[in-house]
Design a protein around this motif. Structure first.
Motif, PDB file in Angstrom:
ATOM      1  N   ARG A  44      45.842  46.131  29.577  1.00  0.00           N
ATOM      2  CA  ARG A  44      45.388  45.567  30.719  1.00  0.00           C
ATOM      3  C   ARG A  44      44.261  46.596  31.021  1.00  0.00           C
ATOM      4  O   ARG A  44      43.015  46.170  31.650  1.00  0.00           O
ATOM      5  CB  ARG A  44      46.079  45.134  31.835  1.00  0.00           C
ATOM      6  CG  ARG A  44      47.230  44.159  31.477  1.00  0.00           C
ATOM      7  CD  ARG A  44      47.879  43.832  32.703  1.00  0.00           C
ATOM      8  NE  ARG A  44      49.251  43.286  32.214  1.00  0.00           N
ATOM      9  CZ  ARG A  44      50.306  43.455  31.814  1.00  0.00           C
ATOM     10  NH1 ARG A  44      50.724  44.661  32.012  1.00  0.00           N
ATOM     11  NH2 ARG A  44      51.304  42.493  31.524  1.00  0.00           N
ATOM     12  N   GLU A  45      44.518  47.832  31.149  1.00  0.00           N
ATOM     13  CA  GLU A  45      43.301  48.903  31.722  1.00  0.00           C
ATOM     14  C   GLU A  45      42.093  48.897  30.782  1.00  0.00           C
ATOM     15  O   GLU A  45      41.064  49.187  31.254  1.00  0.00           O
ATOM     16  CB  GLU A  45      44.123  50.293  31.580  1.00  0.00           C
ATOM     17  CG  GLU A  45      45.176  50.483  32.831  1.00  0.00           C
ATOM     18  CD  GLU A  45      45.951  51.653  32.674  1.00  0.00           C
ATOM     19  OE1 GLU A  45      45.680  52.520  31.833  1.00  0.00           O
ATOM     20  OE2 GLU A  45      46.864  51.858  33.403  1.00  0.00           O
ATOM     21  N   LEU A  46      42.368  48.659  29.405  1.00  0.00           N
ATOM     22  CA  LEU A  46      41.097  48.626  28.562  1.00  0.00           C
ATOM     23  C   LEU A  46      40.427  47.228  28.641  1.00  0.00           C
ATOM     24  O   LEU A  46      39.206  47.441  28.473  1.00  0.00           O
ATOM     25  CB  LEU A  46      41.774  48.496  27.196  1.00  0.00           C
ATOM     26  CG  LEU A  46      42.278  49.869  26.609  1.00  0.00           C
ATOM     27  CD1 LEU A  46      42.827  49.721  25.079  1.00  0.00           C
ATOM     28  CD2 LEU A  46      41.116  50.920  26.659  1.00  0.00           C
ATOM     29  N   SER A  47      40.967  46.502  29.524  1.00  0.00           N
ATOM     30  CA  SER A  47      40.175  45.141  30.019  1.00  0.00           C
ATOM     31  C   SER A  47      39.528  45.214  31.215  1.00  0.00           C
ATOM     32  O   SER A  47      38.750  44.297  31.471  1.00  0.00           O
ATOM     33  CB  SER A  47      40.968  43.853  29.694  1.00  0.00           C
ATOM     34  OG  SER A  47      41.683  43.809  30.805  1.00  0.00           O
ATOM     35  N   MET A  48      39.683  46.383  32.041  1.00  0.00           N
ATOM     36  CA  MET A  48      39.062  46.247  33.272  1.00  0.00           C
ATOM     37  C   MET A  48      37.601  46.625  33.190  1.00  0.00           C
ATOM     38  O   MET A  48      37.213  47.156  32.365  1.00  0.00           O
ATOM     39  CB  MET A  48      39.847  47.529  34.049  1.00  0.00           C
ATOM     40  CG  MET A  48      41.436  47.212  34.366  1.00  0.00           C
ATOM     41  SD  MET A  48      42.160  48.739  34.978  1.00  0.00           S
ATOM     42  CE  MET A  48      41.659  48.654  36.611  1.00  0.00           C
ATOM     43  N   SER A  49      36.977  46.333  34.275  1.00  0.00           N
ATOM     44  CA  SER A  49      35.479  46.708  34.387  1.00  0.00           C
ATOM     45  C   SER A  49      35.166  47.551  35.691  1.00  0.00           C
ATOM     46  O   SER A  49      35.846  47.382  36.651  1.00  0.00           O
ATOM     47  CB  SER A  49      34.705  45.287  34.594  1.00  0.00           C
ATOM     48  OG  SER A  49      35.020  44.400  33.755  1.00  0.00           O
TER      49      SER A  49
END
Length: 317
Positions: free
Chosen positions: A269-274
């Motif tokens: 999920r952290e890798l998909s954050m903006s």
């Protein structure tokens, strides 16, 4: 045997059924529009397909088509799916495939704080959280104890991802309103309390390297607690895979203990954050009121210690 229906309509944030199979869809405008189709067969699997307008995808032993989409307003859509049969209608799509992009006022957004936190209250908050607050966020929180916008506000140009690539999202997906404030210390209101927010909005989703500071209808906002990039503000979209607390049970299992809310799920999920900005003040500076969103809310509805404070409506530094 085929399903009894040959066409379904799916509104945003809803799910329908094709026979015994659940189906949900999200849509993004474009040329052509794109839909993300989620299929939930009786086996308990969760299947996902990204299709452009007119393309097909499987539902058990049937083939279905992304036939049409109507973007009625920002953040609101209806997706039409049709079963591919010999007599399937071949008329061109008729929905409004463009998107009504909301306009913003030129004036900066104004935010109403809930009050202030003294050093003792900040120390108690830090103890309850079990971790230090990043410095810029701690100063902002001491002066505001969280804020609400005077009028509905949004950001049109969202930010960048973990690798620094620009991210563009539908503007209304990142908006704040009177009913969606930024969190503060409020034990009497669990929906606004910062400590409760970590249990509900952070711990099932990401690591303790972030602090949940607010939610919107489609996203959760976080501030980064430690280096590198301490105090930066990030958004986790609920449209990404496994981004809602209700979806944690479907997330990737942690290799050590099979825990979907463990390190592996958090990292995905952290890798998909903006990334929205370097600190809370610079992010609030980017919000603008929606044109035609009304005259705002009654300041008497917000409890603050000193209404003569010139920063009452303008807490940005």
């Amino acid at each position: 045997m085929g399903s009894e229906v040959n066409v379904v309509w799916i509104d945003n944030n809803t799910q329908t059924s094709i026979g015994w199979t659940g189906v949900a869809a999200s849509a993004l405008p474009g040329s052509p529009p794109t839909a993300r189709i989620m299929v939930f067969p009786p086996s308990g699997e969760e299947l996902e397909y990204t299709v452009r307008l007119g393309e097909t995808f499987p539902v058990l032993d049937e083939t279905w088509r992304f036939a049409d989409v109507d973007f009625r307003a920002p953040g609101w859509w209806t997706v039409t799916l049709r079963r591919v049969d010999a007599d399937e209608p071949q008329d061109p799509p008729t929905g409004r495939h463009g998107v009504h992009v909301p306009s913003f006022d030129d004036a900066p957004a104004r935010f109403a704080p809930f009050g202030r936190l003294d050093p003792a209250q900040l120390a108690a908050l830090t103890a309850a959280l079990g971790q230090e607050l990043p410095p810029a966020y701690a100063r902002w929180l001491a002066e505001t104890n969280g804020v609400r916008p005077e009028r509905p506000v949004g950001i049109a140009d969202v930010g960048e991802d973990m690798d620094g690539a620009a991210v563009q999202r539908y503007p209304l997906e990142l908006s704040l309103s009177w009913l969606k404030p930024l969190f503060g210390v409020d034990p009497e209101d669990r929906h606004r309390d910062l400590v409760v927010a970590q249990q509900v909005h952070r711990d099932p989703l990401v690591s303790r390297g972030f602090l949940a500071i607010g939610t919107t209808d489609d996203a959760t906002l976080f501030v980064k607690v430690g280096p590198p990039d301490r105090d930066s503000v990030w958004v986790l979209w609920r449209g990404n895979r496994h981004t809602g607390p209700e979806d944690a049970a479907h997330g990737p299992e942690d290799a050590a203990g099979g825990d979907p809310a463990g390190a592996a799920g958090h990292r995905e999920r952290e890798l998909s954050m903006s990334r929205l900005g370097g600190d809370i003040g610079s992010v609030l500076d980017r919000f603008r009121p929606y044109t035609g969103s009304g005259g705002g809310y009654d300041p008497d509805d917000v409890a603050v210690p000193d209404r003569s404070d010139p920063r009452y409506w303008d807490v940005r530094e």
